[in-house]
Design a protein around this motif. Structure first.
Motif, PDB file in Angstrom:
ATOM      1  N   LEU A 369       0.818  -1.221   0.000  1.00 25.68           N
ATOM      2  CA  LEU A 369       0.000   0.000   0.000  1.00 25.68           C
ATOM      3  C   LEU A 369       0.846   1.262   0.000  1.00 25.68           C
ATOM      4  O   LEU A 369       0.453   2.285  -0.567  1.00 25.68           O
ATOM      5  CB  LEU A 369      -0.938  -0.011   1.209  1.00 25.68           C
ATOM      6  CG  LEU A 369      -2.114  -1.000   1.115  1.00 25.68           C
ATOM      7  CD1 LEU A 369      -2.897  -1.046   2.417  1.00 25.68           C
ATOM      8  CD2 LEU A 369      -3.034  -0.628  -0.045  1.00 25.68           C
ATOM      9  N   GLN A 370       2.026   1.220   0.620  1.00 28.49           N
ATOM     10  CA  GLN A 370       2.898   2.394   0.591  1.00 28.49           C
ATOM     11  C   GLN A 370       3.380   2.678  -0.824  1.00 28.49           C
ATOM     12  O   GLN A 370       3.495   3.835  -1.233  1.00 28.49           O
ATOM     13  CB  GLN A 370       4.088   2.185   1.531  1.00 28.49           C
ATOM     14  CG  GLN A 370       3.724   2.235   3.015  1.00 28.49           C
ATOM     15  CD  GLN A 370       4.939   2.169   3.910  1.00 28.49           C
ATOM     16  OE1 GLN A 370       6.035   1.837   3.464  1.00 28.49           O
ATOM     17  NE2 GLN A 370       4.755   2.493   5.186  1.00 28.49           N
ATOM     18  N   ASP A 371       3.659   1.617  -1.583  1.00 30.63           N
ATOM     19  CA  ASP A 371       4.072   1.808  -2.977  1.00 30.63           C
ATOM     20  C   ASP A 371       2.942   2.398  -3.797  1.00 30.63           C
ATOM     21  O   ASP A 371       3.151   3.294  -4.632  1.00 30.63           O
ATOM     22  CB  ASP A 371       4.505   0.472  -3.583  1.00 30.63           C
ATOM     23  CG  ASP A 371       5.703  -0.134  -2.859  1.00 30.63           C
ATOM     24  OD1 ASP A 371       6.645   0.642  -2.559  1.00 30.63           O
ATOM     25  OD2 ASP A 371       5.695  -1.339  -2.575  1.00 30.63           O
ATOM     26  N   PHE A 372       1.714   1.920  -3.573  1.00 27.44           N
ATOM     27  CA  PHE A 372       0.579   2.462  -4.291  1.00 27.44           C
ATOM     28  C   PHE A 372       0.314   3.920  -3.891  1.00 27.44           C
ATOM     29  O   PHE A 372      -0.042   4.756  -4.743  1.00 27.44           O
ATOM     30  CB  PHE A 372      -0.674   1.623  -4.014  1.00 27.44           C
ATOM     31  CG  PHE A 372      -0.660   0.284  -4.706  1.00 27.44           C
ATOM     32  CD1 PHE A 372      -0.685   0.212  -6.089  1.00 27.44           C
ATOM     33  CD2 PHE A 372      -0.616  -0.891  -3.992  1.00 27.44           C
ATOM     34  CE1 PHE A 372      -0.696  -1.020  -6.732  1.00 27.44           C
ATOM     35  CE2 PHE A 372      -0.618  -2.119  -4.610  1.00 27.44           C
ATOM     36  CZ  PHE A 372      -0.640  -2.195  -5.992  1.00 27.44           C
ATOM     37  N   ALA A 373       0.467   4.222  -2.611  1.00 27.87           N
ATOM     38  CA  ALA A 373       0.274   5.597  -2.142  1.00 27.87           C
ATOM     39  C   ALA A 373       1.251   6.537  -2.830  1.00 27.87           C
ATOM     40  O   ALA A 373       0.895   7.680  -3.190  1.00 27.87           O
ATOM     41  CB  ALA A 373       0.418   5.674  -0.633  1.00 27.87           C
ATOM     42  N   ALA A 374       2.485   6.087  -3.038  1.00 29.30           N
ATOM     43  CA  ALA A 374       3.496   6.919  -3.715  1.00 29.30           C
ATOM     44  C   ALA A 374       3.083   7.207  -5.154  1.00 29.30           C
ATOM     45  O   ALA A 374       3.289   8.303  -5.679  1.00 29.30           O
ATOM     46  CB  ALA A 374       4.855   6.223  -3.668  1.00 29.30           C
TER      47      ALA A 374
END
Length: 378
Positions: A369-374
């Motif tokens: 999810l952190q990668d998607f948030a970026a």
């Protein structure tokens, strides 16, 4: 020599039109008649101090001979009828004409009849325009797949804008005619005599400027839509930062790097990125090509469109209708779905919406999810 001059106010603002006709006479323009609902015809002549009166008609082009003779005996000569034969225009033919009306309440009855006639003629027309405009919007909604298609191709908005402008303008003209006549009727009913020398209220002129301004905005929006539309293929470098890679998900792309296409319209930008070795699948409609990883990223100009777009995508995208909502993700909205052949995720943050479908063995998308948030925050 004859010439035409636009009325500076609504034809049904009787005191204002009487005042304006007298002003034109003092400038050497002799009133001849009307041309349509918005123009008066004049001929050049010597400046004169003339007095005009507008009288609600009985629906005929001119008074009958007996009525005309009564007006002439009172010092008034018939000059012309207005458009639709709603009004008769009289000019004083002697220095001391007898006032046409001495009882305001009697005059109110004649003006009220004129008001009813105007309502009967204009309201159905405005309602027809409104119905046609609503029908246009409904048909557009039936022919447009949804918000996602509108973001990709926003041209139907121009047709809808055209109808809205059309309805608002002609509806505004009708209101501009009815308002001054309504004020006059109310004052006459209250026993207040009609003033015949007033400062003009230039409703018509204001509506023309408003119409020109709206048309300018409409044309500007059209040019903006046409100029800002763009469709282009994406290379591997162009795709960087627009999706979460197969490598990040623990997958091997088999040497098939990312590719896709980019779209831009007046409503936003769309990136379609695919990665991995494509697989050709047989469907009831023929063959289709499917990639192990497919990502669609929307960046909308209006953030208010993001949540409805996400709802639409969740209903239409593979497996997302049965997905589960994720909480505590730090994003505005998050949905996840798993099927026998892969996973899907749908995320929204501000004006950005991301949909990703992964086929085959991959790490759990919820762990990235952190990668998607970026990607969403770009």
């Amino acid at each position: 020599m004859f010439g035409f001059t636009n009325l500076p106010c609504s034809l049904y603002d009787l005191p204002a039109v009487e005042t304006w006709l007298a002003e034109q006479e003092r400038k050497g323009k002799r009133f001849v008649g009307f041309s349509g609902a918005q123009d008066a015809k004049f001929e050049d002549g010597e400046p004169r101090n003339e007095v005009y009166r507008l009288e609600p008609s009985d629906g005929n082009r001119r008074p009958d001979p007996e009525q005309e003779e009564l007006f002439r005996a009172a010092g008034w000569e018939y000059r012309a009828a207005s458009f639709h034969d709603d009004l008769w225009v009289f000019r004083a033919c002697r220095p001391d004409p007898v006032p046409i009306h001495t009882d305001p309440e009697t005059q109110a009855i004649a003006c009220r009849q004129l008001q009813k006639r105007l309502v009967r003629r204009t309201v159905p027309y405005v309602l027809l325009l409104a119905v046609l405009g609503a029908l246009n919007v409904w048909l557009w909604g039936r022919q447009t797949a949804g918000l996602a298609e509108l973001v990709e191709r926003p041209y139907p908005l121009l047709n809808t804008a055209y109808w809205l402008v059309y309805v608002l303008f002609f509806g505004g003209i009708a209101v501009a005619d009815l308002l001054p006549l309504g004020r006059l009727v109310r004052s006459l009913k209250a026993g207040i005599p009609m003033e015949h020398t007033v400062r003009r209220r230039c409703h018509r002129r204001y509506w023309r400027w408003a119409f020109l301004a709206v048309v300018a905005v409409y044309l500007g929006a059209g040019l903006c839509t046409l100029r800002q539309y763009e469709y282009a293929a994406l290379s591997a470098g162009d795709c960087a930062g627009k999706y979460v890679t197969m490598e990040t998900l623990g997958m091997d792309n088999g040497g098939y790097g990312p590719e896709g296409h980019y779209q831009r319209s007046v409503l936003g930008e769309i990136w379609n990125v695919r990665e991995g070795e494509p697989v050709r699948e047989d469907t009831e409609y023929g063959y289709t090509t499917r990639w192990p990883v497919f990502t669609r990223l929307y960046r909308l100009r209006f953030s208010a469109m993001a949540s409805p777009l996400l709802t639409e995508l969740r209903q239409n995208a593979d497996a997302m209708a049965d997905g589960v909502q994720l909480t505590d993700t730090g994003l505005d909205e998050s949905w996840y779905a798993r099927t026998d052949d892969g996973q899907s995720i749908l995320l929204q943050d501000g004006g950005a919406v991301l949909y990703m479908r992964v086929s085959g063995e991959a790490e759990d998308l919820r762990d990235h999810l952190q990668d998607f948030a970026a990607v969403l925050q770009g």
